[in-house]
Design a protein around this motif. Structure first.
Motif, mmCIF file in Angstrom:
data_model
loop_
_atom_site.group_PDB
_atom_site.id
_atom_site.type_symbol
_atom_site.label_atom_id
_atom_site.label_comp_id
_atom_site.label_asym_id
_atom_site.label_seq_id
_atom_site.Cartn_x
_atom_site.Cartn_y
_atom_site.Cartn_z
ATOM 1 N N PHE A 30 -4.006 3.352 -0.991
ATOM 2 C CA PHE A 30 -3.856 2.763 -2.312
ATOM 3 C C PHE A 30 -2.983 1.524 -2.212
ATOM 4 N N SER A 31 -3.412 0.483 -2.846
ATOM 5 C CA SER A 31 -2.616 -0.731 -2.741
ATOM 6 C C SER A 31 -2.592 -1.479 -4.048
ATOM 7 N N VAL A 57 6.268 12.032 -4.782
ATOM 8 C CA VAL A 57 5.471 12.865 -3.890
ATOM 9 C C VAL A 57 5.633 14.295 -4.375
ATOM 10 N N PRO A 111 7.273 15.574 3.494
ATOM 11 C CA PRO A 111 6.515 14.370 3.130
ATOM 12 C C PRO A 111 7.365 13.393 2.325
ATOM 13 N N VAL A 112 7.175 12.120 2.588
ATOM 14 C CA VAL A 112 7.848 11.086 1.802
ATOM 15 C C VAL A 112 6.821 10.043 1.372
ATOM 16 N N LEU A 113 7.242 9.227 0.445
ATOM 17 C CA LEU A 113 6.405 8.112 0.021
ATOM 18 C C LEU A 113 6.636 6.941 0.964
ATOM 19 N N THR A 136 -3.869 10.355 -0.160
ATOM 20 C CA THR A 136 -3.633 9.093 0.537
ATOM 21 C C THR A 136 -4.017 9.187 2.010
ATOM 22 N N LEU A 146 0.363 11.838 -3.739
ATOM 23 C CA LEU A 146 1.083 10.810 -4.479
ATOM 24 C C LEU A 146 0.797 10.981 -5.964
ATOM 25 N N THR A 159 0.847 -1.189 0.000
ATOM 26 C CA THR A 159 0.000 0.000 0.000
ATOM 27 C C THR A 159 0.882 1.239 0.000
ATOM 28 N N PHE A 160 0.359 2.285 -0.615
ATOM 29 C CA PHE A 160 1.122 3.518 -0.802
ATOM 30 C C PHE A 160 0.471 4.660 -0.046
ATOM 31 N N LYS A 161 1.301 5.409 0.637
ATOM 32 C CA LYS A 161 0.796 6.585 1.322
ATOM 33 C C LYS A 161 1.824 7.696 1.266
ATOM 34 N N VAL A 162 1.336 8.908 1.405
ATOM 35 C CA VAL A 162 2.227 10.049 1.585
ATOM 36 C C VAL A 162 2.148 10.435 3.046
#
Lengths: 242, 242
Positions: free
Chosen positions: B233-234, B185, A203-205, B228, B205, A182-185
């Motif tokens: 998101f996955s 990002v 902020p990072v991924l 996000t 993102l 899963t992706f988040k910021v």
DNA sequence: CAGTGGTCTAGACCACTAT
DNA sequence: TAGTGGTCTAGACCACTGA
């Protein structure tokens, strides 16, 4: 060349041979590789077996087939496929980039607490944390959790200069079945910000990855904190193979 | 049941039949499906053909094989696989979530300028922009570029209530071969921030995706701007199939 | 033990490509 | 037309699972 007595299937041996020839440049991009029939004759195996070997290369995106014409080496992708299951160092190596590595927390057993998203929450697990650099710049912090029972004795293995995924494959004979990420910021914590050369609140991924093995779902869990300003993270997604 | 005169290969026909039985619940999760030999007899085809059909289901993650035991229906994954090649609406539908859609820019021909990352930069391409909502909350803005020559006549097709990937498949008989996507990002522009209900400079993102078709690399390019904070998101990543 | 999937063979016919 | 990949068959042997 092929060893039919080996426990490694013939098609797998052939796939390895062909992969090596592509990686080494013996078969260069755009070039046609020997036909299925000629490879079958050359190695004294059946054509279906050759096809089975080539299927894996097609799925890896190394070759593509053109009916009536032949099978050709694909031009390599320009970017780093970071989010594959093969492991992060493998992603860089395929691009000719040697990543720098710095261990932040060496491998240890620890009880995971206060992290409901972590499948090991409330249990003991192996843990390590490391920093990856590319061209001497910090780009990625990885927290990795591994099942304590499944990887029993992992702390006895010398992990320096070894790919973690290789250790898992070679010592425990485990091959990832699939994974979910899963992706988040998110904003960074202070300590991690320093490691990545950022200020707090930058902020990072954040990628959370769960890897499933046969009969051991979620046996590896990792969290990746990625800088995306100096380096573009990318991945290739395979289509369906006919 | 199977039509050997059809241009659709037998293994593909069988794969469709089995997929439908799994989706419909006739074969339920955990249940063993008929053995390869019994299916071969039942449909009057060879066992390798049955295996070829099942291979595709394994790659799709619908079934898994256990040597000596049988082939079983996998339990469905719990998350939304957003970053697959199948298209974004397909990702939500498989989870039972009906995404809301709002067109921002209707389909039009336009010349792409000042975007060096866009493979259509300097050329004319079809363009559309749309907003996706889940549970009435904005979560995703998509800018989509399509090759003007390859998708000739696309502006004549009624796209409302249709999946873009379905239109591509059904009208142009094009199946994605593979794709490359990069993750970053980034801060939002003012107009897009408003659409997503964010303030300018809020990081989101950004996913840039290039989809390759046989003989038409990069024929579709899209940029996704994803919130996000309200939605994770996955994606699922397939492992290698034996 | 019988039944399963994993591997492999030696053919066959077809559609397609290049020449 | 010759050579290619795409499909398919009918069998074979093996390792493994479960009763």
């Amino acid at each position: 060349m092929l060893n039919s007595k080996s426990p490694v299937p013939l098609y797998h041996q052939l796939a390895d041979i062909l992969t090596e020839r592509i990686r080494s440049g013996e078969y260069s991009p755009g070039q046609m590789i020997p036909s299925e029939i000629s490879l079958a004759k050359q190695y004294g195996i059946g054509r279906p077996t050759v096809r089975q070997a080539m299927d894996t290369l097609v799925r890896k995106g190394l070759i593509h087939r053109r009916r009536g014409a032949g099978t050709f080496v694909k031009r390599p992708e320009a970017k780093v496929d970071l989010f594959s299951l093969a492991g992060t160092s493998q992603a860089f190596l395929t691009q000719g980039i040697r990543p720098g590595r710095k261990m932040i927390s060496p491998l240890c057993l620890k009880t995971v607490e206060g992290d409901p998203e972590n499948p090991f929450n409330g249990h003991r697990a192996f843990f390590l944390s490391r920093l990856t650099l590319a061209q001497d710049r910090p780009i990625l912090v990885e927290d990795i959790f591994l099942d304590a029972e499944l990887f029993l004795g992992l702390d006895k293995i010398d992990l320096r200069d070894k790919s973690l995924s290789r250790v898992v494959m070679d010592h425990y004979y485990l091959k990832p079945e699939n994974g979910v990420q899963t992706f988040k910021v998110e904003a960074l914590s202070g300590t991690r910000a320093k490691l990545l050369g950022l200020t707090r609140k930058d902020p990072v991924l954040v990628v959370k990855r769960e890897i499933n093995f046969p009969d051991a779902p979620g046996a590896v869990y990792s969290v990746l904190f990625c800088r995306t300003d100096t380096f573009a993270f990318s991945q290739t997604i395979p289509g369906e193979v006919s």
